[in-house]
Scaffold this motif. Structure first.
Motif, PDB file in Angstrom:
ATOM      1  N   ILE A  47      -5.882  -0.723   1.468  1.00  0.00           N
ATOM      2  CA  ILE A  47      -6.361  -0.709   2.847  1.00  0.00           C
ATOM      3  C   ILE A  47      -6.062   0.601   3.557  1.00  0.00           C
ATOM      4  CG2 ILE A  47      -6.246  -3.207   3.197  1.00  0.00           C
ATOM      5  CD1 ILE A  47      -3.684  -2.292   4.968  1.00  0.00           C
ATOM      6  N   LYS A  48      -5.779   1.640   2.760  1.00  0.00           N
ATOM      7  CA  LYS A  48      -5.453   2.936   3.348  1.00  0.00           C
ATOM      8  C   LYS A  48      -6.498   3.368   4.379  1.00  0.00           C
ATOM      9  CE  LYS A  48      -3.517   5.049  -0.387  1.00  0.00           C
ATOM     10  NZ  LYS A  48      -3.761   5.960  -1.463  1.00  0.00           N
ATOM     11  N   ASN A  76      -1.365  -1.591 -11.495  1.00  0.00           N
ATOM     12  CA  ASN A  76      -2.465  -0.675 -11.225  1.00  0.00           C
ATOM     13  C   ASN A  76      -3.034  -0.086 -12.512  1.00  0.00           C
ATOM     14  OD1 ASN A  76      -4.196   0.856  -9.623  1.00  0.00           O
ATOM     15  ND2 ASN A  76      -2.798   2.594  -9.626  1.00  0.00           N
ATOM     16  N   MET A  77      -2.143   0.325 -13.416  1.00  0.00           N
ATOM     17  CA  MET A  77      -2.602   0.994 -14.628  1.00  0.00           C
ATOM     18  C   MET A  77      -3.076   0.013 -15.685  1.00  0.00           C
ATOM     19  SD  MET A  77      -2.260   4.195 -13.987  1.00  0.00           S
ATOM     20  CE  MET A  77      -2.497   4.930 -15.597  1.00  0.00           C
ATOM     21  N   VAL A 114       3.209  -4.200   6.410  1.00  0.00           N
ATOM     22  CA  VAL A 114       4.489  -3.751   5.866  1.00  0.00           C
ATOM     23  C   VAL A 114       5.614  -4.653   6.377  1.00  0.00           C
ATOM     24  CG1 VAL A 114       6.173  -1.865   5.876  1.00  0.00           C
ATOM     25  CG2 VAL A 114       3.762  -1.367   5.529  1.00  0.00           C
ATOM     26  N   ILE A 136      -1.979  -3.615  -0.231  1.00  0.00           N
ATOM     27  CA  ILE A 136      -1.534  -2.657   0.788  1.00  0.00           C
ATOM     28  C   ILE A 136      -2.096  -1.266   0.461  1.00  0.00           C
ATOM     29  CG2 ILE A 136       0.460  -1.595   1.923  1.00  0.00           C
ATOM     30  CD1 ILE A 136       2.035  -4.082   1.407  1.00  0.00           C
ATOM     31  N   ASN A 137      -2.094  -0.930  -0.823  1.00  0.00           N
ATOM     32  CA  ASN A 137      -2.620   0.376  -1.216  1.00  0.00           C
ATOM     33  C   ASN A 137      -4.122   0.484  -0.944  1.00  0.00           C
ATOM     34  OD1 ASN A 137      -2.261   2.976  -2.442  1.00  0.00           O
ATOM     35  ND2 ASN A 137      -3.398   2.180  -4.190  1.00  0.00           N
ATOM     36  N   PHE A 157       4.072  -1.871  -8.708  1.00  0.00           N
ATOM     37  CA  PHE A 157       2.727  -1.349  -8.465  1.00  0.00           C
ATOM     38  C   PHE A 157       2.149  -0.625  -9.670  1.00  0.00           C
ATOM     39  CE2 PHE A 157       0.070   2.282  -7.230  1.00  0.00           C
ATOM     40  CZ  PHE A 157      -0.996   1.604  -6.672  1.00  0.00           C
ATOM     41  N   LEU A 158       2.920   0.313 -10.215  1.00  0.00           N
ATOM     42  CA  LEU A 158       2.427   1.171 -11.296  1.00  0.00           C
ATOM     43  C   LEU A 158       1.820   0.376 -12.454  1.00  0.00           C
ATOM     44  CD1 LEU A 158       2.396   3.949 -12.930  1.00  0.00           C
ATOM     45  CD2 LEU A 158       4.680   3.345 -13.628  1.00  0.00           C
ATOM     46  N   GLY A 174      -3.872   1.640  11.769  1.00  0.00           N
ATOM     47  CA  GLY A 174      -2.466   1.798  11.415  1.00  0.00           C
ATOM     48  C   GLY A 174      -1.625   0.617  11.874  1.00  0.00           C
ATOM     49  N   GLN A 224       1.217  -5.326  -3.332  1.00  0.00           N
ATOM     50  CA  GLN A 224       1.273  -3.863  -3.263  1.00  0.00           C
ATOM     51  C   GLN A 224      -0.098  -3.247  -3.483  1.00  0.00           C
ATOM     52  OE1 GLN A 224       4.098  -1.298  -3.994  1.00  0.00           O
ATOM     53  NE2 GLN A 224       5.769  -2.619  -3.401  1.00  0.00           N
ATOM     54  N   TYR A 281       5.504  -7.907   4.555  1.00  0.00           N
ATOM     55  CA  TYR A 281       6.044  -7.667   3.213  1.00  0.00           C
ATOM     56  C   TYR A 281       7.571  -7.667   3.243  1.00  0.00           C
ATOM     57  CZ  TYR A 281       7.157  -5.237  -1.119  1.00  0.00           C
ATOM     58  OH  TYR A 281       7.692  -4.893  -2.324  1.00  0.00           O
ATOM     59  N   SER A 307      -1.933  -2.096   9.200  1.00  0.00           N
ATOM     60  CA  SER A 307      -1.150  -1.830   7.985  1.00  0.00           C
ATOM     61  C   SER A 307       0.349  -1.908   8.271  1.00  0.00           C
ATOM     62  CB  SER A 307      -1.520  -0.487   7.364  1.00  0.00           C
ATOM     63  OG  SER A 307      -1.492   0.524   8.317  1.00  0.00           O
ATOM     64  N   SER A 308       0.757  -1.536   9.497  1.00  0.00           N
ATOM     65  CA  SER A 308       2.195  -1.641   9.755  1.00  0.00           C
ATOM     66  C   SER A 308       2.618  -3.100   9.887  1.00  0.00           C
ATOM     67  CB  SER A 308       2.607  -0.838  10.983  1.00  0.00           C
ATOM     68  OG  SER A 308       1.793  -1.147  12.067  1.00  0.00           O
TER      69      SER A 308
END
Lengths: 261, 297
Positions: free
Chosen positions: A224-225, A207-208, A237, A221-222, A203-204, A230, A218, A240, A233-234
């Motif tokens: 759709i916060k 994303n960056m 997961v 998923i991030n 992810f990192l 819920g 990932q 995934y 999103s579950s």
């Protein structure tokens, strides 16, 4: 008696580890579940929603695509490299081991700082493109794939194999492709599959370095916060996790087959 | 064995020219690897190192480090990162040592399946892991509601330090189990019987024989777990929304430019993070040498 205690300990640890996933699974199958002991009803609605969502399917496709390209690159660069260092340059081999340690020790957040500084401007404007991911995934996967290739190569007596091929009239190049590669292919595919599932969860760096333009699983998923329930999103997961299950499972299957031979 | 050695030597003498040429060709094969590692591992690191000593006008300075020393906020992030890493490594190590030992004592058929599951769990990290934790332990989480209904708890705050710590220990466990599981092969069960026959207790056995034999691998595992926790980013970000102050989140916030664009400070923090990890590697080596000396005497 003693065996029973060990069985209990392992079971407890495994249960604890699976608890978040089991909880997520139950929650994703329920229609509504607030303040009651058990969910009020069961449904597959959230899963149907996921598989009809183009954004999600796209994200899965993109994740698979970038991981495959990166792994392909890693394979064609690293297999000959490890072979050559094992066969000709024992001294460089030590350096390779040191690099494995460095790759482990330098966290993504650190290399991201340097990468953004180096590749945001001309002449190498790579930040924001997917090219940079192939590069950083190479570094990320290197320790794992290196170990996989090295272990398979150490299992063979490559010096003797190549020399016998040479005596029989084949060049070292031919020996490499016809003798060495087929012999390590199974071990290689196991480490590749395991690395695939690791890259799949990155992810990192995405994303960056690339940002929202390139949405991997990932990243999706991030994103759709908020705005989604819920339950949705579950279910995500759980899906995934199923993908991980498939990848790791097939790696194990291949490994087992390899051992039995 | 000697014959083989002789054979190898004689071969080398008989085809020296060809060997040299192949060596050169072999080196060409290494070039793509060297370029990739140079571009994406070595040069970013050098650039971070140099960048940590530059200010916004590209002048050499120690300002960035000075700023870090003075900033309570950054010092807090360093402390928080180390605290999470140390506690989760220690707890994770204790549980996985016992777990790996028990796993070794199980029957072969179940072992393989369990290892498969653990392997899978070791990749269950990042954003999905944080989501699963929220669904399980959040204020309306499955576990929270269950325990609340039974009357065991009043509520649980997964977004707190305790929640974060739980998640860190969680992701350390599969790693610890996978790395420590093969290490127990080095301890022969018969040794324990011998120690018992000679009047030593099980505790003496582990203290004097078991742990020393596995020490190198245990320390190595600790190191990887520590680095793993220090580098954690995605799950921490997703669980606490970036409000919990740890080094990786701070570093990225200085270069993502959401609040401030301070590449110098981000670089200096990166060097400190790298420095902490190198420091731990050195301690690891020193401890190993010391112990080795002690048991060799």
């Amino acid at each position: 008696m003693k065996n029973k205690i060990h069985m209990w300990i392992v079971t407890t640890i495994l249960t604890a580890l699976f608890l978040p996933i089991l909880g997520t699974l139950v929650y994703s199958l329920s229609t509504k579940w607030t303040n009651t002991l058990l969910p009020q009803g069961l449904t597959l609605k959230w899963y149907l929603e996921i598989f009809q969502n183009e954004m999600f399917l796209n994200a899965v496709g993109k994740s698979f695509w970038i991981c495959l390209i990166s792994l392909f690159f890693i394979g064609i660069v690293l297999v000959p490299t490890v072979f050559v260092t094992t066969y000709y340059f024992k001294k460089i081999e030590k350096m390779m081991e040191l690099l494995v340690l460095i790759c482990f020790a330098v966290p993504g957040a650190v290399s991201v700082v340097g990468l953004i500084k180096l590749y945001s401007n001309e002449p190498f404007r790579l930040v924001g493109t997917t090219y940079i991911l192939v590069g950083v995934y190479f570094v990320l996967a290197y320790p794992f794939v290196y170990r996989g290739i090295k272990n398979s190569l150490d299992g063979l007596n490559i010096k003797e194999l190549v020399e016998s091929a040479n005596i029989l009239g084949a060049s070292t190049k031919v020996a490499f492709f016809k003798v060495i590669v087929p012999n390590i292919s199974k071990g290689l595919s196991v480490s590749m599959l395991l690395t695939f599932s690791m890259l799949f969860g990155e992810f990192l760096l995405v994303n960056m370095l690339v940002g929202g333009k390139f949405q991997t699983v990932q990243m999706y998923i991030n994103s759709i916060k908020s705005g989604y329930s819920g339950h949705y999103s579950s279910a995500l997961v759980v899906v995934y996790f199923m993908i991980l299950l498939m990848l790791t499972g097939s790696a194990f299957y291949i490994g087992e087959k390899n051992n039995r031979r | 064995m000697e014959n083989i050695l002789k054979l190898e030597k004689s071969k080398k003498i008989s085809i020296p020219k060809r060997g040299l040429k192949e060596h050169e060709k072999g080196f060409l094969i290494l070039i793509p690897f060297i370029i990739l590692i140079g571009m994406f591992l070595i040069s970013p690191f050098i650039s971070v190192f140099i960048g940590s000593f530059l200010n916004e006008f590209n002048e050499i300075t120690l300002e960035n480090y000075e700023y870090i020393l003075k900033s309570k906020f950054i010092k807090q992030s360093i402390f928080n990162s180390i605290e999470l890493a140390v506690v989760s490594t220690f707890m994770g190590l204790l549980i996985s040592l016992q777990g790996a030992y028990s796993l070794n004592r199980l029957k072969n058929s179940s072992k393989k399946n369990i290892l498969l599951f653990i392997n899978m769990l070791s990749n269950f990290s990042g954003i999905p892991l944080a989501f699963a934790f929220i669904i399980l332990l959040g204020s309306n989480g499955v576990m929270t509601i269950l325990l609340k209904n039974i009357g065991l708890i009043d509520g649980f705050d997964v977004y707190s330090k305790t929640g974060l710590m739980l998640m860190y220990i969680y992701f350390q466990l599969p790693l610890g189990l996978l790395l420590l599981y093969p290490v127990f092969d080095r301890v022969d069960p018969q040794w324990q019987e011998m120690v018992n026959i000679m009047g030593g207790s099980t505790f003496t056995f582990w203290k004097r024989v078991g742990i020393p034999v596995m020490l190198k691998e245990i320390l190595g595992t600790m190191l990887i777990m520590f680095a793993n926790a220090m580098g954690a980013y995605a799950c921490t970000l997703a669980l606490t929304n970036g409000t919990y102050n740890v080094m990786t989140i701070r570093i990225t916030s200085y270069i993502a430019g959401e609040v401030a664009y301070e590449p110098g400070i981000a670089s200096a923090m990166s060097i400190i993070l790298g420095g902490i990890l190198i420091f731990v590697v050195i301690i690891n080596e020193v401890m190993l040498k010391k112990k080795r000396g002690k048991y060799e005497k």
